[in-house]
Design a protein around this motif. Sequence first.
Motif, PDB file in Angstrom:
ATOM      1  N   PHE A  99       0.835  -1.203   0.000  1.00 15.61           N
ATOM      2  CA  PHE A  99       0.000   0.000   0.000  1.00 15.61           C
ATOM      3  C   PHE A  99       0.869   1.252   0.000  1.00 15.61           C
ATOM      4  CE2 PHE A  99      -1.709   3.523   2.426  1.00 15.61           C
ATOM      5  CZ  PHE A  99      -2.912   3.779   1.784  1.00 15.61           C
ATOM      6  N   PHE A 100       1.853   1.312   0.902  1.00 13.71           N
ATOM      7  CA  PHE A 100       2.637   2.537   1.035  1.00 13.71           C
ATOM      8  C   PHE A 100       3.541   2.782  -0.161  1.00 13.71           C
ATOM      9  CE2 PHE A 100       1.169   2.453   5.369  1.00 13.71           C
ATOM     10  CZ  PHE A 100       1.023   3.803   5.640  1.00 13.71           C
ATOM     11  N   ASN A 101       4.134   1.751  -0.710  1.00 12.22           N
ATOM     12  CA  ASN A 101       4.988   1.965  -1.875  1.00 12.22           C
ATOM     13  C   ASN A 101       4.183   2.451  -3.070  1.00 12.22           C
ATOM     14  OD1 ASN A 101       7.403   1.332  -0.579  1.00 12.22           O
ATOM     15  ND2 ASN A 101       7.195  -0.852  -1.011  1.00 12.22           N
ATOM     16  N   GLU A 102       2.968   1.944  -3.229  1.00 11.52           N
ATOM     17  CA  GLU A 102       2.095   2.424  -4.310  1.00 11.52           C
ATOM     18  C   GLU A 102       1.621   3.846  -4.023  1.00 11.52           C
ATOM     19  OE1 GLU A 102      -0.206   2.414  -7.882  1.00 11.52           O
ATOM     20  OE2 GLU A 102       1.632   1.429  -7.176  1.00 11.52           O
ATOM     21  N   LEU A 103       1.315   4.133  -2.773  1.00 19.60           N
ATOM     22  CA  LEU A 103       0.922   5.491  -2.390  1.00 19.60           C
ATOM     23  C   LEU A 103       2.033   6.481  -2.737  1.00 19.60           C
ATOM     24  CD1 LEU A 103      -0.771   7.628  -0.807  1.00 19.60           C
ATOM     25  CD2 LEU A 103       0.431   6.851   1.249  1.00 19.60           C
ATOM     26  N   PHE A 104       3.272   6.152  -2.391  1.00 17.67           N
ATOM     27  CA  PHE A 104       4.386   7.067  -2.673  1.00 17.67           C
ATOM     28  C   PHE A 104       4.546   7.276  -4.179  1.00 17.67           C
ATOM     29  CE2 PHE A 104       6.561   5.304   1.409  1.00 17.67           C
ATOM     30  CZ  PHE A 104       5.659   6.005   2.192  1.00 17.67           C
ATOM     31  N   THR A 128     -13.234   8.976  -6.110  1.00 20.39           N
ATOM     32  CA  THR A 128     -12.623   9.008  -7.439  1.00 20.39           C
ATOM     33  C   THR A 128     -12.580   7.567  -7.949  1.00 20.39           C
ATOM     34  OG1 THR A 128     -10.306   8.580  -6.873  1.00 20.39           O
ATOM     35  CG2 THR A 128     -11.120  10.849  -6.564  1.00 20.39           C
ATOM     36  N   PRO A 129     -12.225   7.352  -9.210  1.00 20.16           N
ATOM     37  CA  PRO A 129     -12.134   5.973  -9.736  1.00 20.16           C
ATOM     38  C   PRO A 129     -10.886   5.232  -9.265  1.00 20.16           C
ATOM     39  CG  PRO A 129     -12.433   7.607 -11.507  1.00 20.16           C
ATOM     40  CD  PRO A 129     -12.066   8.345 -10.279  1.00 20.16           C
ATOM     41  N   ASN A 130     -10.017   5.876  -8.534  1.00 19.04           N
ATOM     42  CA  ASN A 130      -8.723   5.296  -8.173  1.00 19.04           C
ATOM     43  C   ASN A 130      -8.765   4.569  -6.833  1.00 19.04           C
ATOM     44  OD1 ASN A 130      -7.434   6.428 -10.495  1.00 19.04           O
ATOM     45  ND2 ASN A 130      -7.382   8.402  -9.439  1.00 19.04           N
ATOM     46  N   TYR A 131      -8.032   3.447  -6.776  1.00 17.17           N
ATOM     47  CA  TYR A 131      -7.945   2.653  -5.551  1.00 17.17           C
ATOM     48  C   TYR A 131      -6.486   2.246  -5.326  1.00 17.17           C
ATOM     49  CZ  TYR A 131     -13.029   2.133  -5.537  1.00 17.17           C
ATOM     50  OH  TYR A 131     -14.377   2.380  -5.500  1.00 17.17           O
ATOM     51  N   ILE A 132      -6.126   2.090  -4.060  1.00 16.79           N
ATOM     52  CA  ILE A 132      -4.838   1.493  -3.686  1.00 16.79           C
ATOM     53  C   ILE A 132      -5.134   0.356  -2.723  1.00 16.79           C
ATOM     54  CG2 ILE A 132      -2.570   1.829  -2.658  1.00 16.79           C
ATOM     55  CD1 ILE A 132      -2.765   4.785  -3.281  1.00 16.79           C
ATOM     56  N   GLU A 133      -4.856  -0.861  -3.139  1.00 21.68           N
ATOM     57  CA  GLU A 133      -5.095  -2.037  -2.301  1.00 21.68           C
ATOM     58  C   GLU A 133      -6.529  -2.074  -1.764  1.00 21.68           C
ATOM     59  OE1 GLU A 133      -2.094  -4.559  -1.116  1.00 21.68           O
ATOM     60  OE2 GLU A 133      -2.414  -3.993  -3.203  1.00 21.68           O
ATOM     61  N   GLY A 134      -7.471  -1.666  -2.599  1.00 20.67           N
ATOM     62  CA  GLY A 134      -8.878  -1.691  -2.224  1.00 20.67           C
ATOM     63  C   GLY A 134      -9.372  -0.453  -1.506  1.00 20.67           C
ATOM     64  N   PHE A 135      -8.492   0.484  -1.182  1.00 21.20           N
ATOM     65  CA  PHE A 135      -8.888   1.733  -0.526  1.00 21.20           C
ATOM     66  C   PHE A 135      -9.181   2.781  -1.593  1.00 21.20           C
ATOM     67  CE2 PHE A 135      -6.270  -0.386   2.645  1.00 21.20           C
ATOM     68  CZ  PHE A 135      -6.989  -0.199   3.816  1.00 21.20           C
ATOM     69  N   ASN A 136     -10.349   3.385  -1.525  1.00 27.46           N
ATOM     70  CA  ASN A 136     -10.688   4.422  -2.489  1.00 27.46           C
ATOM     71  C   ASN A 136      -9.852   5.672  -2.226  1.00 27.46           C
ATOM     72  OD1 ASN A 136     -13.536   6.475  -3.372  1.00 27.46           O
ATOM     73  ND2 ASN A 136     -12.065   5.499  -4.731  1.00 27.46           N
ATOM     74  N   ILE A 192      -7.500   8.922   2.281  1.00 21.59           N
ATOM     75  CA  ILE A 192      -7.550   7.460   2.159  1.00 21.59           C
ATOM     76  C   ILE A 192      -7.733   6.888   3.564  1.00 21.59           C
ATOM     77  CG2 ILE A 192      -6.355   5.375   1.368  1.00 21.59           C
ATOM     78  CD1 ILE A 192      -4.708   7.155  -0.517  1.00 21.59           C
ATOM     79  N   ASP A 193      -8.601   5.896   3.692  1.00 21.04           N
ATOM     80  CA  ASP A 193      -9.015   5.333   4.989  1.00 21.04           C
ATOM     81  C   ASP A 193      -8.006   4.350   5.585  1.00 21.04           C
ATOM     82  OD1 ASP A 193     -11.504   6.238   5.982  1.00 21.04           O
ATOM     83  OD2 ASP A 193     -12.544   5.219   4.377  1.00 21.04           O
ATOM     84  N   TYR A 194      -6.713   4.544   5.410  1.00 14.94           N
ATOM     85  CA  TYR A 194      -5.807   3.459   5.786  1.00 14.94           C
ATOM     86  C   TYR A 194      -5.731   3.222   7.294  1.00 14.94           C
ATOM     87  CZ  TYR A 194      -2.041   0.196   6.019  1.00 14.94           C
ATOM     88  OH  TYR A 194      -1.327  -0.945   6.281  1.00 14.94           O
ATOM     89  N   PHE A 195      -5.630   4.268   8.081  1.00 16.10           N
ATOM     90  CA  PHE A 195      -5.482   4.098   9.523  1.00 16.10           C
ATOM     91  C   PHE A 195      -6.801   4.341  10.251  1.00 16.10           C
ATOM     92  CE2 PHE A 195      -0.968   5.031   8.596  1.00 16.10           C
ATOM     93  CZ  PHE A 195      -0.371   3.977   9.277  1.00 16.10           C
ATOM     94  N   ALA A 196      -7.149   3.394  11.125  1.00 14.34           N
ATOM     95  CA  ALA A 196      -8.257   3.604  12.048  1.00 14.34           C
ATOM     96  C   ALA A 196      -7.695   4.318  13.266  1.00 14.34           C
ATOM     97  CB  ALA A 196      -8.881   2.266  12.443  1.00 14.34           C
TER      98      ALA A 196
END
Length: 294
Positions: A99-104, A128-136, A192-196
Amino acid sequence: MNDENINVALLVHSCDRYEILYKGFYYFFSQYWDERIMCNCYLSTETKDANIPGFENIKSGKGEWADRFSFLLREKIKEDYILFFQEDMWLTKKVNGTFFNELFRMAAEKNWKMVKLHSSDVYKTIPTPNYIEGFNVTKVDIENSAFLFSHQVTLFEKEFLLSQLFKNEQPWQNEQNASERLKILAPEIIHIDYFAQNGNAPINKNINPIGRNEYQGVSYNSTLHHNIRPFIDELMKGNKEQREYAKKLKHHYLFNLTHDGKKRPIKEKMFMNFKIWVKGLKPRIRYALSGLFK
């Protein structure tokens, strides 16, 4: 990683008075962080030395919060992006390195200036139409969101971050003032909803997201928050050094000491901490009777 080609600095921004939290942050960061993530790690202090494995200790000198932060970004960090943490954000789950490497990669490609990575209902978002590891990958609705600028986990483009650090601002002033500035500037802010954060539910329409993480804030107003209790329990299961550290944390928590070991001034307790003290009083008493020191 100490790689000259890496363009992201993970910065744990701290101060000397919060030294008691460095070790705990590291214990849980090292347990859950994915070392494949392409970033260089820094822990900032004012003048104290901090020997945290895997982190370069950089020093800001004394001064107001925003001034010290600006100095670090200009003089101590060469990378163009800052993944911002604070020393009281303790991880509870394994981090997804993919997730983080794609985010960067996407942040650099799309020239994102600010990517909020924690869930909070103060934000209203636009998908948006974009996702990273299932996160919109969403955009923050500037007009309908509150506290656009916060000190929770965020990926910043360094020059953009510097533009929001005004001279002599304290942390709470910076969050409030920068949020007002951003209301006017209306830049593109990604969410992005990565951290709760403290267990908060996601706010976006994600599709089977992989490896959503969580961190708990263990500090409130320079004292330990009741969120610290599970971490103390976990540390008590560790080696001798970890158990001794857990006992020190518990002592600070039970006696409501500041992070540098001082008692709170009476007026400060009355006017700034009364509600949080009353709310946490019963859990604090129950925890004191838990038999942790046996």
